[in-house]
Design a protein around this motif. Structure first.
Motif, PDB file in Angstrom:
ATOM      1  N   VAL A 111       0.831  -1.206   0.000  1.00 41.83           N
ATOM      2  CA  VAL A 111       0.000   0.000   0.000  1.00 41.83           C
ATOM      3  C   VAL A 111       0.863   1.252   0.000  1.00 41.83           C
ATOM      4  CG1 VAL A 111      -1.608   1.337   1.384  1.00 41.83           C
ATOM      5  CG2 VAL A 111      -2.005  -1.091   1.034  1.00 41.83           C
ATOM      6  N   LEU A 112       1.935   1.234   0.781  1.00 41.64           N
ATOM      7  CA  LEU A 112       2.770   2.428   0.849  1.00 41.64           C
ATOM      8  C   LEU A 112       3.480   2.717  -0.483  1.00 41.64           C
ATOM      9  CD1 LEU A 112       4.491   2.540   4.362  1.00 41.64           C
ATOM     10  CD2 LEU A 112       2.237   3.264   3.666  1.00 41.64           C
ATOM     11  N   TYR A 113       3.704   1.685  -1.275  1.00 40.95           N
ATOM     12  CA  TYR A 113       4.395   1.917  -2.551  1.00 40.95           C
ATOM     13  C   TYR A 113       3.466   2.437  -3.636  1.00 40.95           C
ATOM     14  CZ  TYR A 113       8.007  -1.085  -0.487  1.00 40.95           C
ATOM     15  OH  TYR A 113       8.940  -1.624   0.329  1.00 40.95           O
ATOM     16  N   LEU A 114       2.170   2.195  -3.476  1.00 37.51           N
ATOM     17  CA  LEU A 114       1.228   2.526  -4.557  1.00 37.51           C
ATOM     18  C   LEU A 114       1.338   3.957  -5.109  1.00 37.51           C
ATOM     19  CD1 LEU A 114      -2.130   0.692  -3.830  1.00 37.51           C
ATOM     20  CD2 LEU A 114      -0.552   0.354  -5.712  1.00 37.51           C
ATOM     21  N   PRO A 115       1.375   4.970  -4.232  1.00 34.92           N
ATOM     22  CA  PRO A 115       1.372   6.333  -4.789  1.00 34.92           C
ATOM     23  C   PRO A 115       2.535   6.602  -5.752  1.00 34.92           C
ATOM     24  CG  PRO A 115       0.986   6.395  -2.437  1.00 34.92           C
ATOM     25  CD  PRO A 115       1.333   4.977  -2.769  1.00 34.92           C
TER      26      PRO A 115
ATOM     27  N   PHE B  19       3.418   5.002  -8.157  1.00 39.10           N
ATOM     28  CA  PHE B  19       3.078   4.639  -9.529  1.00 39.10           C
ATOM     29  C   PHE B  19       2.128   5.621 -10.198  1.00 39.10           C
ATOM     30  CE2 PHE B  19       4.633   0.901  -7.558  1.00 39.10           C
ATOM     31  CZ  PHE B  19       5.479   0.403  -8.510  1.00 39.10           C
ATOM     32  N   LEU B  20       1.658   6.586  -9.442  1.00 39.78           N
ATOM     33  CA  LEU B  20       0.841   7.613 -10.065  1.00 39.78           C
ATOM     34  C   LEU B  20       1.785   8.670 -10.631  1.00 39.78           C
ATOM     35  CD1 LEU B  20      -1.800   8.096  -7.251  1.00 39.78           C
ATOM     36  CD2 LEU B  20      -1.857   6.533  -9.172  1.00 39.78           C
ATOM     37  N   SER B  21       1.403   9.232 -11.760  1.00 38.12           N
ATOM     38  CA  SER B  21       2.253  10.288 -12.297  1.00 38.12           C
ATOM     39  C   SER B  21       2.039  11.549 -11.460  1.00 38.12           C
ATOM     40  CB  SER B  21       1.908  10.544 -13.756  1.00 38.12           C
ATOM     41  OG  SER B  21       0.598  11.010 -13.839  1.00 38.12           O
TER      42      SER B  21
ATOM     43  N   VAL C 159      -1.340  13.251 -11.931  1.00 39.90           N
ATOM     44  CA  VAL C 159      -2.449  12.644 -11.208  1.00 39.90           C
ATOM     45  C   VAL C 159      -2.366  13.016  -9.725  1.00 39.90           C
ATOM     46  CG1 VAL C 159      -3.516  10.466 -10.551  1.00 39.90           C
ATOM     47  CG2 VAL C 159      -2.599  10.748 -12.839  1.00 39.90           C
TER      48      VAL C 159
ATOM     49  N   TRP D 241       3.929  12.076   0.501  1.00 42.87           N
ATOM     50  CA  TRP D 241       2.830  11.131   0.269  1.00 42.87           C
ATOM     51  C   TRP D 241       3.193  10.197  -0.876  1.00 42.87           C
ATOM     52  CZ3 TRP D 241      -0.394  10.546  -4.099  1.00 42.87           C
ATOM     53  CH2 TRP D 241      -1.465   9.674  -3.916  1.00 42.87           C
TER      54      TRP D 241
ATOM     55  N   TRP E 208       8.066   4.399  -1.290  1.00 41.91           N
ATOM     56  CA  TRP E 208       9.038   3.892  -2.258  1.00 41.91           C
ATOM     57  C   TRP E 208      10.459   4.062  -1.732  1.00 41.91           C
ATOM     58  CZ3 TRP E 208       8.525   0.668  -5.995  1.00 41.91           C
ATOM     59  CH2 TRP E 208       9.497   0.573  -6.998  1.00 41.91           C
TER      60      TRP E 208
ATOM     61  N   MET F  77      -2.735   6.807   2.290  1.00 41.86           N
ATOM     62  CA  MET F  77      -2.230   6.449   0.969  1.00 41.86           C
ATOM     63  C   MET F  77      -3.355   5.963   0.059  1.00 41.86           C
ATOM     64  SD  MET F  77       1.070   6.820   0.983  1.00 41.86           S
ATOM     65  CE  MET F  77       2.052   7.482   2.305  1.00 41.86           C
ATOM     66  N   ILE F  78      -4.257   5.206   0.669  1.00 44.50           N
ATOM     67  CA  ILE F  78      -5.214   4.462  -0.154  1.00 44.50           C
ATOM     68  C   ILE F  78      -6.409   5.322  -0.566  1.00 44.50           C
ATOM     69  CG2 ILE F  78      -7.078   3.301   1.119  1.00 44.50           C
ATOM     70  CD1 ILE F  78      -4.724   1.317  -0.829  1.00 44.50           C
TER      71      ILE F  78
ATOM     72  N   ILE G  43      -6.153   7.048  -3.892  1.00 39.61           N
ATOM     73  CA  ILE G  43      -6.108   6.082  -4.989  1.00 39.61           C
ATOM     74  C   ILE G  43      -7.462   5.416  -5.173  1.00 39.61           C
ATOM     75  CG2 ILE G  43      -5.022   3.938  -5.776  1.00 39.61           C
ATOM     76  CD1 ILE G  43      -2.480   4.946  -4.406  1.00 39.61           C
TER      77      ILE G  43
ATOM     78  N   VAL H 212      -5.112   5.021 -15.522  1.00 38.34           N
ATOM     79  CA  VAL H 212      -4.167   5.117 -14.401  1.00 38.34           C
ATOM     80  C   VAL H 212      -4.159   3.804 -13.622  1.00 38.34           C
ATOM     81  CG1 VAL H 212      -3.733   6.240 -12.187  1.00 38.34           C
ATOM     82  CG2 VAL H 212      -4.309   7.609 -14.183  1.00 38.34           C
TER      83      VAL H 212
ATOM     84  N   ILE I 288      -1.043   0.758 -13.071  1.00 40.62           N
ATOM     85  CA  ILE I 288      -0.481   0.326 -11.779  1.00 40.62           C
ATOM     86  C   ILE I 288      -0.453  -1.202 -11.679  1.00 40.62           C
ATOM     87  CG2 ILE I 288      -0.720   0.462  -9.268  1.00 40.62           C
ATOM     88  CD1 ILE I 288      -2.193   2.983  -9.521  1.00 40.62           C
TER      89      ILE I 288
ATOM     90  N   PHE J 157       2.601  -3.851 -11.715  1.00 39.35           N
ATOM     91  CA  PHE J 157       3.461  -3.828 -10.536  1.00 39.35           C
ATOM     92  C   PHE J 157       2.950  -4.761  -9.449  1.00 39.35           C
ATOM     93  CE2 PHE J 157       3.231  -2.043  -6.311  1.00 39.35           C
ATOM     94  CZ  PHE J 157       4.536  -2.197  -5.905  1.00 39.35           C
TER      95      PHE J 157
END
Lengths: 510, 329, 298
Positions: free
Chosen positions: B130-134, B136-138, B141, B200, B205, C33-34, C37, C269, C273, C276
């Protein structure tokens, strides 16, 4: 420590030696000619770099094949990513292998023309005997001339922005089209009174993101102010429009409307896409945006409500039409005169060629009906929508021809409304002094506008700020524009151009 | 400490001759060949272009014919240094990216240590993912999400609050604010918001490299410490942190070299009301570059940036040598 | 609780407090974080433009004319677009190749750089670091590519990306952590430098290989700019490029009447993702197990 310095030096010199060895072979001389050649000497193959054309997935290759079938010339098209289009164009010139024909938007056209990278096609145009010459609206060709020289041929009309308002809200409030600024403001007030998060008018930024014409999205507020350099007809000298009293009044108007809550408070951070989203969500009362196809798209994006384009209010003197997007030819292109005839003139021939360039390939992009009219077919990749255009937008055609595919009435209306009231913008001036100072100056202008309108400073303070921070750049530009050398060169060029068109008329009579 | 190092070098140099040592390491030179080829072709060869910094090199017919004109000498640099917006941009670049760098280091190390304390394997996996997800957003975004959440609404008078974003709505609800605040156009608030957005997106990452370093610490060290009676805090302080110190410093110094390159995160997030605190060298270059295809000038800016980075990195390398006895190069 | 070096004494109260705090902290952090998204996820399904935070994955389906949960119309559009199938394969190919080449160059380079006695090693490391700070810029690099004939070749994208000084130096700092005694022992056993590299260095650096490999993979996956500059043929563009192109196109022309632009963008988007999520579990194994570097005591 000393040894370290020595090692660093050794590393660098080693690298330099190796690299120089590697690069020994580069640096050959560029080859190009400024001569157009014989218009009947057809090239085997031509290359095109374009931005706003049909995509690969939707049959770009079919287009090329059909072009080859009709003219016997092999066509290769490069369509770079829209967002990086101009980087790609300049890179192709840097590599000395640009495409023969290149699409140029109005902001970049004068810049590349000024750089000498584009071929002067004035003579080819004057000598052309094509059908295009008979049916074209010459205003669009004239609009692309820089000091009388033509460096690119218009693809379609430049188009411009027109103010759209919520017709249903107007009717509810019992309003008719605003005729002057006071009525316009009253209309916005009526929208405001609806409450519930209604945005009376939205826009993105104050100076159109640094692209000329700067004032298009906020015509009603700028009115007679010109936030750019222009030539004063009376004195024959250039002045800085931003420092004129008209501009101060324009800022005051924007400020008053903003403070009253009539303009979207997020104007500084909005992108045009944000504005469209807000409009689509039914929040916006008035929005100044492109005429033509966009009227249809904006309307479709809305779940409810009716949009209508309104005529300009009397203070503005009309809507501004942008300099047309052009097909320019690089100086590296072979057989230039022939390409001019068999590509550019062919594409505006009012017949087969124009149909191909406008609507694409028969039975792939459109089909003919029994009554001689035609119908657009769906996109290959998107069966829900029909093909809008191949290369030239049909609604923005610059020639007199009978398009077999009729326009949507909404598109037609907004364009008619726009064209009734348009004023042509002139090609932006490009000089080295402008290139060097304009970016810095635009920063100052942005800050002045934003601060004054949102109320961080008073209008007077903002103008003072401009005079102290901006004058250095503005003066450098003015000095160069008003230098005797420049004014004289412009005069001579204009005189030459009038002479040119006179002989041109003679030629036509023959 | 620095002396120690020199002495050590000195002793080794005395033993076998250079030729002997080169022979001993002959396989290593072989192994370096692929690295050297890529390095020379794709990095050093283009560096010849740095000479354009001292030229007028524009898309001009004359330039295309005769090549760049070197008669201006340092002209591009005098133009650069006399530009007011450039001064502001230079200051902002240093301030924004340095603070961001320090925050990045502190947050990522702290969170890596805390993740390392999670005992449940699944919990750990989920937290990390979950912490890595952001990341991957450009940036576009990420910025649009933040703009939406922080929006002050569309009414400048502040009376109609139906369009305000999440944060303003909460602050108005609990009575901290009586009028929505537009954080993105306030010069005082903008840097903070920008730091938060950066953290954030990139903090999670950033922990990867520290987690990898943490997993390389020998468990024996902890066992020994436990036998000595050291508590959890002491173990973290005396074993964990020193063990990953090398990684922390390397990451810090390497990122210091990139400090002048901050661009996209600012570009998608700034606006004309906060130019005074947000305009950085790259955004400035972008705007200048759009107006004129002036390769000479843009190369000069690049060279200037590089020189500043070089100074920063050399300085931190010297500091690293002072503190630890060895630098990163 | 079954961990090998679990040092917790269950009766030790502060530790329990710490665990509680730590759990709460991560729950909060994950929420932070979530939620944004999740917002994009919801936007990819609503099929209308919403102002504010609507956090329900539910939207209007134009085919049935009803509001449906998990409205996947935008995803269907992306998956069925014929222009996206090949770019996806290109993306996978370039990502794998770049990761492989990148790891090869970083490990070889890092292994050479830790040889303190090797003549010239300092010069090599200065030469590497120098490129982090100085570069030739866009135009000169482009001209070099043109001169060596790599324009419009995927190598022009993969080769420069496979040499990343940042990753190389990180790799070196990992290698420096390998006890010297291991090398010495292997040398006495008669191992060649290549042998030591393959048999000792690489197996001991799994965590480093996984994390740095992940860096390469993610960089290669999200690469976009190199394609803009060096690639001409549209058959060689990658997925990211096509996605951006798709965005642009949807804005500029043929705007769908039935699918909201914002919805389509959000779906794109989310799709970008997803790969990954597949790669990550393979790498994570190596962070979790730890490396038994204490095998030889110093």
């Amino acid at each position: 420590m000393k040894k370290n310095v020595f090692k660093r030096f050794a590393a660098m010199s080693l690298a330099v030696v190796m690299v120089t060895g590697l690069a020994g072979c580069s640096g050959d001389e560029a080859t190009f000619t400024l001569d157009g050649g014989d218009p009947n000497d057809l090239p085997d193959e031509i290359s095109l770099m374009a931005d706003t054309i049909i995509t690969e997935e939707n049959g770009l290759q079919d287009f090329c094949d059909e072009y080859e079938r009709q003219t016997g010339i092999k066509l290769s098209i490069e369509k770079p990513d829209h967002a990086k289009y101009y980087e790609k164009v300049t890179l192709s010139f840097a590599s000395e292998e640009p495409a023969d024909i290149i699409e140029m938007g109005s902001t970049y056209y004068p810049e590349l023309a000024n750089s000498g990278a584009l071929w002067d096609m004035t003579e080819a145009w004057n000598n052309s005997t094509s059908n295009c010459k008979k049916i074209i609206d010459e205003d669009y060709v004239e609009a692309l001339k820089i000091n009388g020289v033509l460096y690119g041929f218009p693809m379609a009309a430049g188009n411009g922005t027109i103010t759209y308002v919520r017709d249903d809200w107007m009717k509810e409030a019992g309003l008719s089209n605003p005729k002057n600024y006071d009525e316009f403001i009253n209309m916005l007030r009526a929208f405001k009174a609806r409450g519930q998060g209604t945005i009376p008018l939205t826009s993105s930024g104050f100076l159109n993101n640094g692209e000329t014409p700067y004032d298009i999205y906020l015509r009603e507020f700028y009115q007679d102010a010109i936030p750019d350099f222009y030539k004063d007809e009376e004195t024959g000298k250039y002045v800085d429009g931003f420092a004129q009293p008209e501009m101060k009044e324009a800022i005051q108007r924007l400020r008053d409307a903003y403070q009253e809550g009539l303009i979207d408070a997020e104007i500084v951070t909005n992108k045009t896409s944000t504005c469209r989203d807000k409009l689509g969500s039914g929040l916006v009362g008035a929005f100044n945006y492109w005429a033509g196809m966009w009227s249809l798209k904006l309307q479709r994006s809305m779940n409810e409500g009716q949009l209508k384009p309104i005529p300009p209010i009397e203070e503005t003197g009309g809507y501004t039409e942008r300099v047309p997007t052009a097909f320019a030819m690089s100086i590296y292109a072979p057989n230039k005169a022939a390409i001019f005839e068999h590509f550019l003139m062919f594409s505006h021939d009012g017949g087969e060629g124009q149909m191909l360039f406008t609507h694409g390939v028969k039975d792939k992009h459109y089909t003919m009906n029994a009554d001689g009219s035609a119908t657009a077919l769906p996109y290959y990749s998107d069966p829900d929508n029909t093909v809008e255009k191949a290369i030239y937008a049909p609604e923005l055609t610059i020639t007199e021809w009978n398009d077999p595919i009729p326009l949507d009435p909404m598109v037609k209306d907004s364009l008619e409304e726009f064209r009734k009231n348009r004023v042509f913008a002139s090609v932006p001036i490009v000089r080295d002094a402008i290139a060097e100072n304009l970016a810095d100056l635009n920063v100052v202008k942005d800050v002045v506008m934003a601060n004054a309108v949102t109320g961080k400073t008073t209008v007077d303070e903002a103008i003072d700020y401009y005079n102290t921070k901006g004058s250095y750049y503005a003066n450098a530009i003015l000095e160069d524009l008003n230098s005797e050398e420049n004014l004289k060169a412009e005069e001579e060029a204009l005189a030459g151009a009038t002479g040119g068109s006179a002989s041109d008329e003679e030629a036509a009579e023959e | 400490m620095a002396n120690n190092n020199d002495n050590f070098d000195h002793v080794i140099v005395k033993k076998p001759s250079v030729g002997q040592r080169m022979f001993k390491y002959r396989y290593f030179y072989l192994m370096f060949i692929p690295v050297a080829i890529v390095l020379l072709v794709f990095y050093y060869w283009p560096m010849l272009g740095i000479r354009y910094a001292f030229s007028t090199f524009k898309l001009k017919q004359i330039t295309l014919r005769t090549g760049p004109d070197y008669s201006i000498g340092l002209g591009n640099f005098t133009r650069l240094l006399s530009s007011d917006p450039f001064h502001a941009a230079f200051k902002n670049t240093i301030v924004l990216s340095f603070i961001n760098l320090v925050l990045a280091m502190v947050c990522s190390v702290a969170i890596a240590l805390l993740i390392n304390e999670i005992q449940n394997a699944w919990g750990k996996k989920i937290v990390q993912t979950v912490l890595y997800l952001p990341h991957f957003l450009s940036w576009v975004v990420a910025a649009s999400i933040f703009m939406l959440i922080l929006s002050a609404g569309t009414d400048a008078t502040g009376a109609d609050t139906s369009n305000t974003g999440f944060i303003n709505a909460i602050l108005l609800q609990i009575g901290i604010l009586d009028k929505p605040v537009d954080f993105l156009t306030e010069s005082k608030a903008w840097p903070t918001v920008w730091y938060i957005m950066n953290r954030w997106k990139e903090t999670g990452w950033g922990t990867i490299i520290y987690l990898a370093a943490l997993s390389s610490i020998s468990p024996d060290l902890y066992e020994a410490a436990e036998i000595d009676g050291a508590g959890r805090m002491k173990q973290t302080w005396y074993i964990t942190i020193p063990s990953i110190m090398n990684t922390i410093l390397v990451v810090f110094i390497l990122n210091l070299a990139k400090i002048m390159n901050v661009f996209e995160s600012v570009f998608v997030f700034y606006n004309s009301l906060v130019y005074d605190v947000s305009d950085v060298i790259q955004t400035y270059t972008y705007r200048v570059g759009i107006v004129g295809n002036d390769y000479g000038y843009s190369t000069a800016i690049g060279l200037f940036k590089s020189v500043v980075s070089l100074i920063l990195v050399s300085a931190s390398d010297i500091i690293s040598k002072k503190i630890r006895g060895y630098g990163i190069v | 609780m079954k961990k090998k070096f679990n040092l917790i004494n269950p009766q030790y109260a502060p530790r329990s407090w710490f665990v509680l705090f730590n759990t709460l902290f991560f729950v909060f952090l994950m929420a932070a974080m979530i939620i944004p998204i999740f917002k994009i996820f919801c936007d990819s399904m609503v099929n209308e433009t919403v102002y504010g935070l609507k956090l329900i994955p539910k939207g209007f389906d134009p085919n049935t004319g009803k509001e449906v949960w998990f409205n996947t119309i935008a995803y269907k559009r992306i998956v069925t677009d014929p222009g996206l199938y090949k770019p996806f394969l290109i993306s996978i190919y370039t990502t794998l190749m770049t990761t492989f080449l990148g790891l090869l160059i970083s490990t070889l380079g890092a292994y050479v750089l830790i040889q303190k006695d090797m003549p010239g090693v300092k010069i090599f490391s200065y030469m590497l670091l120098f490129t982090m700070i100085f570069n030739g810029g866009l135009i000169p690099t482009f001209l070099v590519m043109k001169n060596i004939g790599l324009l419009d070749s995927l190598w022009a994208v993969m080769l420069p990306m496979s040499m990343n000084v940042y990753n190389l130096v990180l790799m070196r700092s990992f290698f420096e952590g390998i006890p010297v005694s291991l090398f010495e022992a292997a040398e006495i056993d008669g191992c060649t430098p290549m042998g030591i590299f393959v048999k000792i260095v690489l197996p001991l650096s799994k965590a480093a290989l996984a994390s740095i490999g992940l860096f390469f993979a993610v960089a290669a996956w999200s690469e976009y700019f190199h394609y803009v500059i060096y690639i001409k043929s549209s058959s060689k563009y990658n997925f990211q490029y096509k996605l951006r192109d798709l965005f642009q196109d949807k804005q500029e022309a043929s705007e769908g009447t039935k699918i909201n632009v914002n919805t389509l963008k959000s779906a794109a988007v989310i799709v970008s993702i997803v790969p990954f999520m597949f790669i990550y579990p393979f790498c994570q194994k190596y962070f979790m197990t730890g490396v038994t570097m204490g095998a030889v005591k110093e």
